[in-house]
Design a protein around this motif. Structure first.
Motif, PDB file in Angstrom:
ATOM      1  N   GLY A   1       5.894 -13.181  31.549  1.00  0.00           N
ATOM      2  CA  GLY A   1       4.741 -13.917  32.054  1.00  0.00           C
ATOM      3  C   GLY A   1       4.045 -13.279  33.230  1.00  0.00           C
ATOM      4  N   SER A   2       4.387 -12.048  33.519  1.00  0.00           N
ATOM      5  CA  SER A   2       3.774 -11.355  34.636  1.00  0.00           C
ATOM      6  C   SER A   2       2.449 -10.726  34.206  1.00  0.00           C
ATOM      7  CB  SER A   2       4.714 -10.267  35.151  1.00  0.00           C
ATOM      8  OG  SER A   2       4.134  -9.568  36.215  1.00  0.00           O
TER       9      SER A   2
ATOM     10  N   GLY B   1       6.857  -9.905  17.251  1.00  0.00           N
ATOM     11  CA  GLY B   1       5.776  -8.937  17.233  1.00  0.00           C
ATOM     12  C   GLY B   1       4.800  -9.082  18.379  1.00  0.00           C
ATOM     13  N   ARG B   2       5.068 -10.017  19.294  1.00  0.00           N
ATOM     14  CA  ARG B   2       4.113 -10.260  20.377  1.00  0.00           C
ATOM     15  C   ARG B   2       4.817 -10.376  21.724  1.00  0.00           C
ATOM     16  NH1 ARG B   2       3.431 -16.407  19.183  1.00  0.00           N
ATOM     17  NH2 ARG B   2       4.142 -16.592  17.036  1.00  0.00           N
ATOM     18  N   ASN B   3       5.577  -9.357  22.044  1.00  0.00           N
ATOM     19  CA  ASN B   3       6.267  -9.317  23.319  1.00  0.00           C
ATOM     20  C   ASN B   3       5.354  -8.955  24.475  1.00  0.00           C
ATOM     21  OD1 ASN B   3       9.026  -9.931  22.569  1.00  0.00           O
ATOM     22  ND2 ASN B   3       8.945  -8.032  21.411  1.00  0.00           N
TER      23      ASN B   3
ATOM     24  N   ALA C   1       5.108 -22.260  24.587  1.00  0.00           N
ATOM     25  CA  ALA C   1       5.682 -21.743  23.347  1.00  0.00           C
ATOM     26  C   ALA C   1       5.180 -20.341  23.023  1.00  0.00           C
ATOM     27  CB  ALA C   1       5.347 -22.682  22.196  1.00  0.00           C
ATOM     28  N   LYS C   2       4.276 -19.840  23.856  1.00  0.00           N
ATOM     29  CA  LYS C   2       3.683 -18.508  23.655  1.00  0.00           C
ATOM     30  C   LYS C   2       2.976 -18.408  22.316  1.00  0.00           C
ATOM     31  CE  LYS C   2       6.802 -16.082  26.780  1.00  0.00           C
ATOM     32  NZ  LYS C   2       7.704 -14.939  26.963  1.00  0.00           N
TER      33      LYS C   2
ATOM     34  N   ALA D   1      -5.092 -17.887  19.312  1.00  0.00           N
ATOM     35  CA  ALA D   1      -3.998 -18.553  18.621  1.00  0.00           C
ATOM     36  C   ALA D   1      -3.187 -17.516  17.864  1.00  0.00           C
ATOM     37  CB  ALA D   1      -4.547 -19.600  17.664  1.00  0.00           C
ATOM     38  N   ALA D   2      -1.899 -17.462  18.161  1.00  0.00           N
ATOM     39  CA  ALA D   2      -1.017 -16.485  17.534  1.00  0.00           C
ATOM     40  C   ALA D   2      -0.099 -17.174  16.537  1.00  0.00           C
ATOM     41  CB  ALA D   2      -0.187 -15.777  18.602  1.00  0.00           C
TER      42      ALA D   2
END
Length: 127
Positions: free
Chosen positions: A55-56, A30-32, A74-75, A23-24
């Motif tokens: 998403g690769s 900051g989380r690319n 939602a990443k 869970a982010a």
């Protein structure tokens, strides 16, 4: 700042499955680039799977065909579906985030490039 919290670890027999979640929260910029690493006792931390902002996914050879990395729409949550588990998969599994997208895929074995880490979740596979 990014906060990462892993869950889903446990003990299973060889051949079984586990699904890890991370869970982010905090800054989305900051989380690319997100990844799963693992570290067994007495060994260095190694990359397992990585996913870029498009998403690769990329996997290390030892888990190809068995593990699947993914994110929710939602990443906000990173997953690692682990199937056909082997005793050598036993390790502490960590979720990591890298701010910069550049060199994302090439960073699968470069933990020093990651900016944020979770506390880890233990995975134990018995034979």
């Amino acid at each position: 700042q990014v906060q990462l919290v892993e869950s889903g670890g446990g003990s299973v027999q060889a051949g079984g499955s586990l699904r890890l979640s991370c869970a982010a929260s905090g800054s989305t910029t900051g989380r690319n680039c997100m990844a799963w690493f693992r570290q067994a006792p007495g060994k260095e931390r190694e990359g397992v799977a990585i996913i870029n902002s498009a998403g690769s996914p990329t996997y290390v050879d030892s888990v190809k065909g068995r593990f699947t990395i993914s994110q929710d729409g939602a990443k906000n949550t990173l997953y690692l579906q682990m199937d056909s588990l082997k005793p050598e998969d036993t390790a502490m599994y960590y979720c990591a985030a890298k701010r910069l997208e550049i060199l994302c895929t090439a960073s699968i074995q470069r933990p020093e490039r990651f900016d944020y880490w979770g506390q880890g979740t233990q995975v134990t596979i018995s034979s």
